[in-house]
Design a protein around this motif. Structure first.
Motif, short mmCIF file in Angstrom:
data_model
loop_
_atom_site.label_atom_id
_atom_site.label_comp_id
_atom_site.label_asym_id
_atom_site.label_seq_id
_atom_site.Cartn_x
_atom_site.Cartn_y
_atom_site.Cartn_z
N ASP A 248 1.27 -1.12 0.07
CA ASP A 248 -0.34 -0.15 0.19
C ASP A 248 1.15 0.85 -0.24
O ASP A 248 1.01 2.23 -0.83
N TYR A 249 2.10 1.26 0.50
CA TYR A 249 2.32 2.65 0.75
C TYR A 249 3.46 2.55 -0.67
O TYR A 249 3.48 3.80 -0.97
N ARG A 250 3.82 1.30 -1.19
CA ARG A 250 5.07 1.82 -2.61
C ARG A 250 3.98 2.93 -3.05
O ARG A 250 4.02 3.20 -4.01
N ALA A 251 2.33 2.41 -3.28
CA ALA A 251 1.27 2.62 -4.19
C ALA A 251 1.10 3.74 -4.23
O ALA A 251 1.06 5.30 -4.64
N PHE A 252 0.98 4.22 -2.75
CA PHE A 252 1.12 5.61 -1.90
C PHE A 252 2.31 7.01 -2.98
O PHE A 252 2.27 7.82 -3.46
N LYS A 253 3.47 6.29 -2.59
CA LYS A 253 5.19 7.42 -2.81
C LYS A 253 4.51 7.38 -4.77
O LYS A 253 5.11 8.33 -5.28
N LEU A 254 4.08 5.89 -5.28
CA LEU A 254 4.21 6.36 -6.62
C LEU A 254 3.11 7.71 -6.49
O LEU A 254 3.43 8.07 -7.50
N LEU A 255 2.29 7.47 -6.39
CA LEU A 255 1.28 8.65 -6.74
C LEU A 255 1.27 10.14 -6.51
O LEU A 255 0.85 10.66 -6.78
N LYS A 272 -7.19 -0.11 -4.09
CA LYS A 272 -7.77 -0.57 -2.71
C LYS A 272 -6.77 -0.29 -2.12
O LYS A 272 -6.66 -0.46 -0.99
N ALA A 273 -5.64 0.02 -2.27
CA ALA A 273 -3.95 0.10 -1.54
C ALA A 273 -4.32 1.41 -1.19
O ALA A 273 -3.31 1.43 -0.29
N VAL A 279 -4.34 9.24 1.78
CA VAL A 279 -4.87 9.52 0.66
C VAL A 279 -4.57 11.57 1.36
O VAL A 279 -4.03 11.94 0.82
N ALA A 280 -4.56 10.99 2.78
CA ALA A 280 -4.39 12.72 3.66
C ALA A 280 -3.09 13.21 3.36
O ALA A 280 -2.85 14.56 3.86
N HIS A 281 -2.12 12.22 3.21
CA HIS A 281 -0.71 12.51 2.92
C HIS A 281 -1.06 13.02 1.74
O HIS A 281 0.18 13.55 1.86
N LEU A 306 -13.58 9.88 -2.72
CA LEU A 306 -14.04 10.60 -2.39
C LEU A 306 -13.49 11.81 -1.67
O LEU A 306 -12.63 12.51 -2.24
N SER A 307 -12.35 11.15 -0.77
CA SER A 307 -11.02 11.79 -0.49
C SER A 307 -10.16 11.82 -1.61
O SER A 307 -9.70 12.66 -1.47
N MET A 308 -9.94 11.15 -2.42
CA MET A 308 -8.63 11.82 -3.20
C MET A 308 -9.66 12.60 -4.32
O MET A 308 -8.99 13.38 -4.73
#
Length: 432
Positions: A248-255, A272-273, A279-281, A306-308
Protein backbone atom coordinates in the motif's frame (compact mmCIF):
# COMPACT_ATOMS: atom_id res chain seq x y z
CA UNK A 1 -17.80 12.47 -112.10
CA UNK A 2 -17.81 15.96 -110.60
CA UNK A 3 -19.92 14.73 -107.73
CA UNK A 4 -17.60 11.80 -107.22
CA UNK A 5 -14.54 14.04 -107.20
CA UNK A 6 -16.21 16.40 -104.74
CA UNK A 7 -17.06 13.53 -102.38
CA UNK A 8 -13.53 12.18 -102.61
CA UNK A 9 -12.13 15.60 -101.84
CA UNK A 10 -14.34 15.99 -98.74
CA UNK A 11 -13.38 12.55 -97.48
CA UNK A 12 -9.75 13.52 -97.80
CA UNK A 13 -10.29 16.65 -95.74
CA UNK A 14 -12.08 14.69 -93.01
CA UNK A 15 -9.31 12.08 -92.86
CA UNK A 16 -6.63 14.73 -92.65
CA UNK A 17 -8.52 16.51 -89.92
CA UNK A 18 -8.98 13.32 -87.94
CA UNK A 19 -5.28 12.49 -88.21
CA UNK A 20 -4.36 15.99 -87.08
CA UNK A 21 -6.73 15.83 -84.10
CA UNK A 22 -5.42 12.41 -83.12
CA UNK A 23 -1.86 13.70 -83.10
CA UNK A 24 -2.89 16.67 -80.97
CA UNK A 25 -4.66 14.39 -78.45
CA UNK A 26 -1.60 12.15 -78.24
CA UNK A 27 0.68 15.10 -77.67
CA UNK A 28 -1.74 16.45 -75.06
CA UNK A 29 -1.73 13.11 -73.19
CA UNK A 30 2.04 12.95 -73.32
CA UNK A 31 2.15 16.49 -72.00
CA UNK A 32 -0.21 15.57 -69.13
CA UNK A 33 1.86 12.52 -68.22
CA UNK A 34 5.04 14.54 -68.38
CA UNK A 35 3.48 17.26 -66.29
CA UNK A 36 2.37 14.66 -63.71
CA UNK A 37 5.89 13.28 -63.57
CA UNK A 38 7.24 16.78 -63.16
CA UNK A 39 4.91 17.40 -60.25
CA UNK A 40 6.53 14.50 -58.39
CA UNK A 41 10.01 15.51 -59.48
CA UNK A 42 9.38 19.08 -58.43
CA UNK A 43 8.51 18.11 -54.85
CA UNK A 44 11.03 19.42 -52.37
CA UNK A 45 13.00 16.86 -50.40
CA UNK A 46 11.18 17.86 -47.23
CA UNK A 47 7.73 17.22 -48.72
CA UNK A 48 8.80 13.97 -50.39
CA UNK A 49 10.29 12.71 -47.13
CA UNK A 50 7.14 13.69 -45.26
CA UNK A 51 5.08 11.61 -47.69
CA UNK A 52 7.46 8.67 -47.33
CA UNK A 53 7.21 8.86 -43.55
CA UNK A 54 3.66 7.47 -43.76
CA UNK A 55 4.99 4.25 -45.26
CA UNK A 56 6.55 1.36 -43.32
CA UNK A 57 10.32 1.78 -43.49
CA UNK A 58 10.73 -1.34 -45.63
CA UNK A 59 8.30 0.09 -48.21
CA UNK A 60 9.88 3.54 -48.13
CA UNK A 61 13.21 1.89 -48.94
CA UNK A 62 11.77 0.49 -52.17
CA UNK A 63 11.45 4.01 -53.61
CA UNK A 64 15.24 4.09 -53.97
CA UNK A 65 14.91 2.40 -57.38
CA UNK A 66 12.71 5.17 -58.85
CA UNK A 67 15.54 7.42 -59.95
CA UNK A 68 18.98 8.62 -58.98
CA UNK A 69 17.48 11.41 -56.90
CA UNK A 70 15.38 8.95 -54.87
CA UNK A 71 18.27 6.57 -54.18
CA UNK A 72 19.08 8.07 -50.78
CA UNK A 73 16.08 10.34 -50.23
CA UNK A 74 14.27 7.82 -48.04
CA UNK A 75 17.23 7.57 -45.68
CA UNK A 76 16.39 10.97 -44.19
CA UNK A 77 12.69 10.42 -43.49
CA UNK A 78 11.81 11.50 -39.93
CA UNK A 79 9.78 8.37 -39.07
CA UNK A 80 11.36 4.91 -38.83
CA UNK A 81 9.50 1.74 -37.92
CA UNK A 82 11.24 -1.64 -37.70
CA UNK A 83 9.35 -4.80 -36.76
CA UNK A 84 10.68 -8.33 -37.07
CA UNK A 85 7.32 -9.89 -36.20
CA UNK A 86 8.30 -10.67 -32.61
CA UNK A 87 5.80 -10.87 -29.76
CA UNK A 88 5.77 -12.39 -26.30
CA UNK A 89 3.12 -14.96 -27.26
CA UNK A 90 5.46 -16.80 -29.60
CA UNK A 91 7.89 -19.40 -28.27
CA UNK A 92 9.59 -20.29 -31.53
CA UNK A 93 12.56 -18.39 -32.88
CA UNK A 94 12.57 -16.95 -36.36
CA UNK A 95 14.75 -18.63 -39.02
CA UNK A 96 18.40 -17.46 -38.84
CA UNK A 97 18.35 -16.02 -42.37
CA UNK A 98 15.33 -13.84 -41.55
CA UNK A 99 16.99 -12.70 -38.35
CA UNK A 100 20.16 -11.73 -40.20
CA UNK A 101 18.19 -9.95 -42.91
CA UNK A 102 16.29 -7.87 -40.34
CA UNK A 103 19.38 -6.95 -38.35
CA UNK A 104 21.28 -5.98 -41.50
CA UNK A 105 18.44 -3.75 -42.73
CA UNK A 106 18.25 -1.81 -39.47
CA UNK A 107 21.99 -1.31 -39.34
CA UNK A 108 22.17 -0.29 -43.00
CA UNK A 109 19.46 2.33 -42.57
CA UNK A 110 21.01 3.82 -39.44
CA UNK A 111 24.51 3.70 -40.92
CA UNK A 112 23.63 5.33 -44.25
CA UNK A 113 21.23 8.03 -43.05
CA UNK A 114 22.53 11.43 -42.01
CA UNK A 115 22.01 12.91 -38.56
CA UNK A 116 18.80 14.75 -39.42
CA UNK A 117 16.15 14.67 -36.70
CA UNK A 118 14.14 11.49 -36.18
CA UNK A 119 10.70 12.48 -34.93
CA UNK A 120 9.43 8.93 -34.40
CA UNK A 121 11.35 5.69 -33.99
CA UNK A 122 9.74 2.33 -33.30
CA UNK A 123 11.63 -0.92 -32.80
CA UNK A 124 10.02 -4.31 -32.18
CA UNK A 125 12.28 -7.34 -32.16
CA UNK A 126 13.73 -10.25 -30.22
CA UNK A 127 16.97 -9.47 -28.41
CA UNK A 128 18.36 -13.00 -28.07
CA UNK A 129 22.13 -12.48 -27.80
CA UNK A 130 22.33 -9.19 -29.68
CA UNK A 131 21.91 -6.69 -26.85
CA UNK A 132 25.06 -4.77 -27.85
CA UNK A 133 23.86 -4.27 -31.43
CA UNK A 134 20.39 -3.19 -30.33
CA UNK A 135 21.78 -0.70 -27.81
CA UNK A 136 23.96 0.73 -30.58
CA UNK A 137 20.80 1.37 -32.61
CA UNK A 138 19.09 3.12 -29.70
CA UNK A 139 22.17 5.28 -29.11
CA UNK A 140 22.24 6.26 -32.78
CA UNK A 141 18.58 7.28 -32.65
CA UNK A 142 19.17 9.40 -29.53
CA UNK A 143 21.92 11.26 -31.40
CA UNK A 144 19.31 12.11 -34.06
CA UNK A 145 17.27 13.94 -31.40
CA UNK A 146 14.39 11.49 -31.39
CA UNK A 147 11.09 12.87 -30.07
CA UNK A 148 8.86 9.78 -29.90
CA UNK A 149 10.51 6.46 -29.03
CA UNK A 150 8.74 3.10 -28.90
CA UNK A 151 10.90 0.14 -27.84
CA UNK A 152 9.40 -3.36 -27.66
CA UNK A 153 11.91 -6.10 -26.93
CA UNK A 154 11.33 -9.81 -26.40
CA UNK A 155 13.35 -12.96 -25.67
CA UNK A 156 16.24 -11.34 -23.83
CA UNK A 157 18.73 -14.16 -23.26
CA UNK A 158 21.73 -12.27 -21.93
CA UNK A 159 22.27 -9.36 -19.48
CA UNK A 160 20.61 -6.29 -20.92
CA UNK A 161 20.93 -2.64 -19.87
CA UNK A 162 19.51 0.20 -21.92
CA UNK A 163 22.16 2.78 -22.95
CA UNK A 164 22.75 5.64 -20.51
CA UNK A 165 22.25 8.27 -23.22
CA UNK A 166 18.58 7.29 -23.47
CA UNK A 167 17.94 8.51 -19.92
CA UNK A 168 19.39 11.96 -20.59
CA UNK A 169 17.78 12.54 -23.99
CA UNK A 170 16.66 16.18 -23.97
CA UNK A 171 14.58 15.92 -27.16
CA UNK A 172 12.46 12.95 -26.05
CA UNK A 173 8.78 13.89 -25.58
CA UNK A 174 7.15 10.46 -25.57
CA UNK A 175 8.69 7.18 -24.42
CA UNK A 176 7.13 3.73 -24.54
CA UNK A 177 9.07 0.79 -23.15
CA UNK A 178 7.75 -2.77 -23.42
CA UNK A 179 10.51 -4.92 -21.99
CA UNK A 180 10.01 -7.87 -19.66
CA UNK A 181 13.33 -7.41 -17.91
CA UNK A 182 14.66 -5.53 -14.87
CA UNK A 183 15.02 -1.84 -15.72
CA UNK A 184 18.42 -0.74 -14.46
CA UNK A 185 18.76 3.04 -14.39
CA UNK A 186 22.05 4.94 -14.60
CA UNK A 187 23.15 7.11 -11.68
CA UNK A 188 21.95 10.23 -13.46
CA UNK A 189 18.52 10.47 -15.17
CA UNK A 190 17.02 13.59 -16.75
CA UNK A 191 13.97 13.81 -18.99
CA UNK A 192 13.54 17.54 -19.42
CA UNK A 193 11.02 17.29 -22.28
CA UNK A 194 9.20 14.01 -21.55
CA UNK A 195 5.41 14.43 -21.47
CA UNK A 196 4.12 10.89 -22.01
CA UNK A 197 5.61 7.78 -20.42
CA UNK A 198 4.25 4.28 -21.04
CA UNK A 199 5.77 1.27 -19.30
CA UNK A 200 4.64 -2.24 -20.19
CA UNK A 201 5.87 -5.40 -18.40
CA UNK A 202 8.68 -3.39 -16.82
CA UNK A 203 10.41 -4.75 -13.72
CA UNK A 204 11.67 -2.17 -11.23
CA UNK A 205 14.40 -3.73 -9.06
CA UNK A 206 13.24 -1.63 -6.10
CA UNK A 207 11.08 1.35 -5.12
CA UNK A 208 14.02 3.72 -5.34
CA UNK A 209 14.37 3.06 -9.08
CA UNK A 210 10.72 3.77 -9.73
CA UNK A 211 10.71 6.95 -7.66
CA UNK A 212 13.92 8.13 -9.28
CA UNK A 213 12.41 7.73 -12.74
CA UNK A 214 9.14 9.51 -11.97
CA UNK A 215 10.79 12.28 -9.98
CA UNK A 216 12.91 13.51 -12.88
CA UNK A 217 9.91 13.73 -15.25
CA UNK A 218 9.17 17.29 -14.20
CA UNK A 219 6.66 18.09 -16.99
CA UNK A 220 5.10 14.62 -17.31
CA UNK A 221 1.45 14.86 -18.36
CA UNK A 222 0.53 11.20 -18.85
CA UNK A 223 1.79 8.01 -17.22
CA UNK A 224 0.61 4.56 -18.32
CA UNK A 225 1.66 1.41 -16.43
CA UNK A 226 0.53 -1.88 -17.96
CA UNK A 227 1.17 -5.41 -16.70
CA UNK A 228 4.38 -4.57 -14.89
CA UNK A 229 6.14 -7.29 -12.92
CA UNK A 230 5.68 -8.17 -9.24
CA UNK A 231 8.59 -6.10 -7.98
CA UNK A 232 7.32 -2.98 -9.70
CA UNK A 233 5.02 -0.30 -8.42
CA UNK A 234 2.13 -1.27 -10.66
CA UNK A 235 2.16 -4.87 -9.58
CA UNK A 236 2.30 -3.65 -6.01
CA UNK A 237 -1.00 -1.95 -6.59
CA UNK A 238 -2.49 -5.11 -8.04
CA UNK A 239 -1.36 -7.02 -4.96
CA UNK A 240 -2.88 -4.48 -2.62
CA UNK A 241 -6.05 -6.55 -2.36
CA UNK A 242 -4.10 -8.75 0.08
CA UNK A 243 -3.87 -5.82 2.53
CA UNK A 244 -0.11 -5.75 2.55
CA UNK A 245 0.82 -2.46 4.22
CA UNK A 246 4.20 -2.33 2.54
CA UNK A 247 2.57 -2.67 -0.88
CA UNK A 248 0.00 0.00 0.00
CA UNK A 249 2.79 2.39 0.86
CA UNK A 250 4.50 1.73 -2.46
CA UNK A 251 1.32 2.71 -4.27
CA UNK A 252 1.10 5.83 -2.15
CA UNK A 253 4.67 6.86 -2.99
CA UNK A 254 4.06 6.35 -6.68
CA UNK A 255 0.93 8.47 -6.68
CA UNK A 256 2.62 11.16 -4.61
CA UNK A 257 5.33 11.46 -7.23
CA UNK A 258 2.76 12.27 -9.91
CA UNK A 259 1.40 15.46 -8.41
CA UNK A 260 2.16 17.42 -11.60
CA UNK A 261 0.27 15.05 -13.89
CA UNK A 262 -2.58 16.33 -16.03
CA UNK A 263 -4.18 12.94 -16.63
CA UNK A 264 -4.34 9.82 -14.45
CA UNK A 265 -5.84 6.37 -14.83
CA UNK A 266 -6.28 4.43 -11.59
CA UNK A 267 -7.78 0.96 -11.54
CA UNK A 268 -9.68 -0.56 -8.63
CA UNK A 269 -6.54 -2.16 -7.19
CA UNK A 270 -4.68 1.14 -7.15
CA UNK A 271 -7.52 2.72 -5.19
CA UNK A 272 -7.81 -0.26 -2.84
CA UNK A 273 -4.12 0.06 -2.08
CA UNK A 274 -4.85 3.41 -0.42
CA UNK A 275 -6.83 4.29 2.66
CA UNK A 276 -8.02 7.60 4.11
CA UNK A 277 -4.85 7.96 6.17
CA UNK A 278 -2.56 7.62 3.16
CA UNK A 279 -4.76 9.78 0.93
CA UNK A 280 -4.69 12.52 3.56
CA UNK A 281 -0.92 12.80 3.07
CA UNK A 282 -1.14 13.09 -0.72
CA UNK A 283 -0.31 16.51 -2.18
CA UNK A 284 -2.94 18.53 -4.02
CA UNK A 285 -2.96 17.72 -7.74
CA UNK A 286 -3.47 21.25 -9.05
CA UNK A 287 -2.60 20.33 -12.66
CA UNK A 288 -4.85 17.30 -12.89
CA UNK A 289 -7.81 17.83 -15.23
CA UNK A 290 -8.67 14.28 -16.34
CA UNK A 291 -8.98 11.12 -14.26
CA UNK A 292 -10.13 7.62 -15.15
CA UNK A 293 -11.43 5.11 -12.58
CA UNK A 294 -12.89 1.63 -12.69
CA UNK A 295 -16.67 1.82 -12.27
CA UNK A 296 -16.67 -0.52 -9.26
CA UNK A 297 -14.58 1.95 -7.25
CA UNK A 298 -17.69 4.09 -6.79
CA UNK A 299 -19.45 1.18 -5.11
CA UNK A 300 -16.78 -0.52 -3.00
CA UNK A 301 -14.11 2.12 -2.36
CA UNK A 302 -16.31 5.19 -2.28
CA UNK A 303 -14.84 6.91 0.77
CA UNK A 304 -11.27 6.60 -0.52
CA UNK A 305 -12.48 7.82 -3.91
CA UNK A 306 -14.12 10.87 -2.34
CA UNK A 307 -10.99 11.63 -0.36
CA UNK A 308 -8.91 11.40 -3.53
CA UNK A 309 -11.29 13.64 -5.49
CA UNK A 310 -10.83 16.29 -2.80
CA UNK A 311 -7.17 16.34 -3.86
CA UNK A 312 -8.14 17.08 -7.48
CA UNK A 313 -9.55 20.63 -7.27
CA UNK A 314 -9.27 21.40 -11.00
CA UNK A 315 -10.72 18.16 -12.33
CA UNK A 316 -12.84 18.84 -15.42
CA UNK A 317 -13.27 15.34 -16.88
CA UNK A 318 -14.15 12.20 -14.93
CA UNK A 319 -14.45 8.80 -16.58
CA UNK A 320 -15.69 5.51 -15.16
CA UNK A 321 -15.12 2.26 -17.01
CA UNK A 322 -15.64 -1.39 -16.30
CA UNK A 323 -17.80 -4.44 -16.67
CA UNK A 324 -19.91 -3.82 -13.60
CA UNK A 325 -22.27 -6.69 -14.47
CA UNK A 326 -19.44 -9.05 -13.51
CA UNK A 327 -19.84 -8.33 -9.79
CA UNK A 328 -22.74 -8.53 -7.39
CA UNK A 329 -23.54 -5.57 -5.20
CA UNK A 330 -24.60 -6.37 -1.64
CA UNK A 331 -24.53 -2.85 -0.20
CA UNK A 332 -27.27 -0.36 0.48
CA UNK A 333 -28.85 2.08 -1.95
CA UNK A 334 -29.09 5.09 0.34
CA UNK A 335 -25.53 6.43 -0.02
CA UNK A 336 -24.61 9.85 -1.36
CA UNK A 337 -21.40 11.72 -2.14
CA UNK A 338 -20.73 13.16 1.29
CA UNK A 339 -18.90 15.42 1.33
CA UNK A 340 -19.33 16.48 -2.29
CA UNK A 341 -15.83 16.95 -3.80
CA UNK A 342 -14.95 20.56 -4.46
CA UNK A 343 -14.29 19.94 -8.16
CA UNK A 344 -17.95 18.82 -8.54
CA UNK A 345 -18.99 22.34 -7.53
CA UNK A 346 -16.47 24.35 -9.53
CA UNK A 347 -14.73 22.56 -12.42
CA UNK A 348 -16.23 19.20 -13.38
CA UNK A 349 -17.71 19.63 -16.88
CA UNK A 350 -17.83 16.08 -18.27
CA UNK A 351 -18.60 12.63 -16.88
CA UNK A 352 -18.24 9.49 -19.01
CA UNK A 353 -19.50 6.03 -18.10
CA UNK A 354 -18.71 3.13 -20.43
CA UNK A 355 -19.89 -0.50 -20.50
CA UNK A 356 -23.05 0.54 -18.64
CA UNK A 357 -25.56 -2.26 -18.00
CA UNK A 358 -28.50 -0.46 -16.40
CA UNK A 359 -28.46 -2.32 -13.10
CA UNK A 360 -30.17 -0.83 -10.06
CA UNK A 361 -26.92 0.20 -8.37
CA UNK A 362 -25.61 1.77 -11.58
CA UNK A 363 -28.77 3.82 -11.98
CA UNK A 364 -28.47 4.96 -8.38
CA UNK A 365 -24.87 6.03 -9.03
CA UNK A 366 -25.91 8.07 -12.08
CA UNK A 367 -28.66 9.73 -10.05
CA UNK A 368 -26.15 10.75 -7.36
CA UNK A 369 -23.60 12.04 -9.88
CA UNK A 370 -26.22 14.20 -11.62
CA UNK A 371 -27.46 15.48 -8.28
CA UNK A 372 -23.97 16.43 -7.06
CA UNK A 373 -22.22 18.04 -10.06
CA UNK A 374 -23.43 21.62 -10.15
CA UNK A 375 -21.45 22.85 -13.17
CA UNK A 376 -21.70 19.68 -15.25
CA UNK A 377 -22.16 20.28 -18.97
CA UNK A 378 -22.38 16.73 -20.27
CA UNK A 379 -22.71 13.15 -19.08
CA UNK A 380 -22.06 10.44 -21.67
CA UNK A 381 -23.29 6.92 -20.92
CA UNK A 382 -22.39 4.05 -23.24
CA UNK A 383 -24.26 0.77 -22.79
CA UNK A 384 -22.46 -2.54 -22.98
CA UNK A 385 -23.53 -3.85 -26.42
CA UNK A 386 -23.16 -7.48 -25.38
CA UNK A 387 -25.89 -7.04 -22.79
CA UNK A 388 -28.37 -5.90 -25.46
CA UNK A 389 -28.35 -8.99 -27.64
CA UNK A 390 -32.06 -9.76 -27.34
CA UNK A 391 -35.43 -8.11 -26.86
CA UNK A 392 -35.14 -8.21 -23.05
CA UNK A 393 -31.84 -6.40 -23.24
CA UNK A 394 -33.22 -3.70 -25.51
CA UNK A 395 -36.22 -3.26 -23.24
CA UNK A 396 -33.89 -2.91 -20.24
CA UNK A 397 -31.91 -0.25 -22.08
CA UNK A 398 -35.06 1.70 -22.94
CA UNK A 399 -36.28 1.60 -19.34
CA UNK A 400 -32.90 2.71 -18.03
CA UNK A 401 -32.80 5.46 -20.65
CA UNK A 402 -36.16 6.84 -19.51
CA UNK A 403 -35.18 6.67 -15.84
CA UNK A 404 -31.92 8.55 -16.39
CA UNK A 405 -33.66 11.32 -18.32
CA UNK A 406 -36.08 11.74 -15.40
CA UNK A 407 -33.34 12.15 -12.76
CA UNK A 408 -33.01 15.63 -11.23
CA UNK A 409 -29.88 17.54 -12.24
CA UNK A 410 -27.93 20.01 -10.16
CA UNK A 411 -26.78 21.63 -13.39
CA UNK A 412 -29.66 22.86 -15.53
CA UNK A 413 -27.37 23.05 -18.55
CA UNK A 414 -26.30 19.41 -18.37
CA UNK A 415 -26.72 17.38 -21.56
CA UNK A 416 -27.38 13.65 -21.19
CA UNK A 417 -26.06 11.51 -24.04
CA UNK A 418 -26.83 7.79 -24.04
CA UNK A 419 -25.49 5.44 -26.68
CA UNK A 420 -25.01 1.78 -27.48
CA UNK A 421 -21.74 1.12 -29.32
CA UNK A 422 -21.94 -1.49 -32.10
CA UNK A 423 -20.84 -4.98 -31.26
CA UNK A 424 -17.36 -5.89 -32.33
CA UNK A 425 -15.97 -9.31 -32.91
CA UNK A 426 -14.02 -10.56 -29.95
CA UNK A 427 -10.33 -10.16 -30.43
CA UNK A 428 -7.16 -10.38 -28.42
CA UNK A 429 -5.41 -7.08 -27.92
CA UNK A 430 -1.68 -7.46 -27.76
CA UNK A 431 0.55 -4.77 -26.30
CA UNK A 432 3.17 -4.95 -29.04
Amino acid sequence: MAGHLLLHSMEGVDASSLIHNAKNQKLSKEHDVGESENRISNLTDTIAQHILSFLPTKDAAKTSILSKRWTYLWLSIPVLDFHDGANHYSDSDEPPYKRKHFMDIVERVLLLRDYSTITNFSLTCNVLYDSTRINTWISAVVKCKVQVLNIRLYKIREPFILPCCLFTCESLQELKLNIYYPLKLPSFVSFSSLKILTLIRIVFPDDHSAQMLFKVCSILEELHLISCNSSSILEAELMACYSDRKIDYRAFKLLRGLSNAKSLKLDQFAVKALDDELVAHLPVFNSLTRVHFDWVVLFYSRQVLLSMLQKFPCLSSLKFEGLSFMFRYFGTYDWTLDPVPGCFLTHLKTIEISMFCGSEIELHAVRILLKSATVLEKIVISFNPWELKDADGLKKQQEAHEQILSFPRASLNCLIAISCPPKEKKRLEFFL
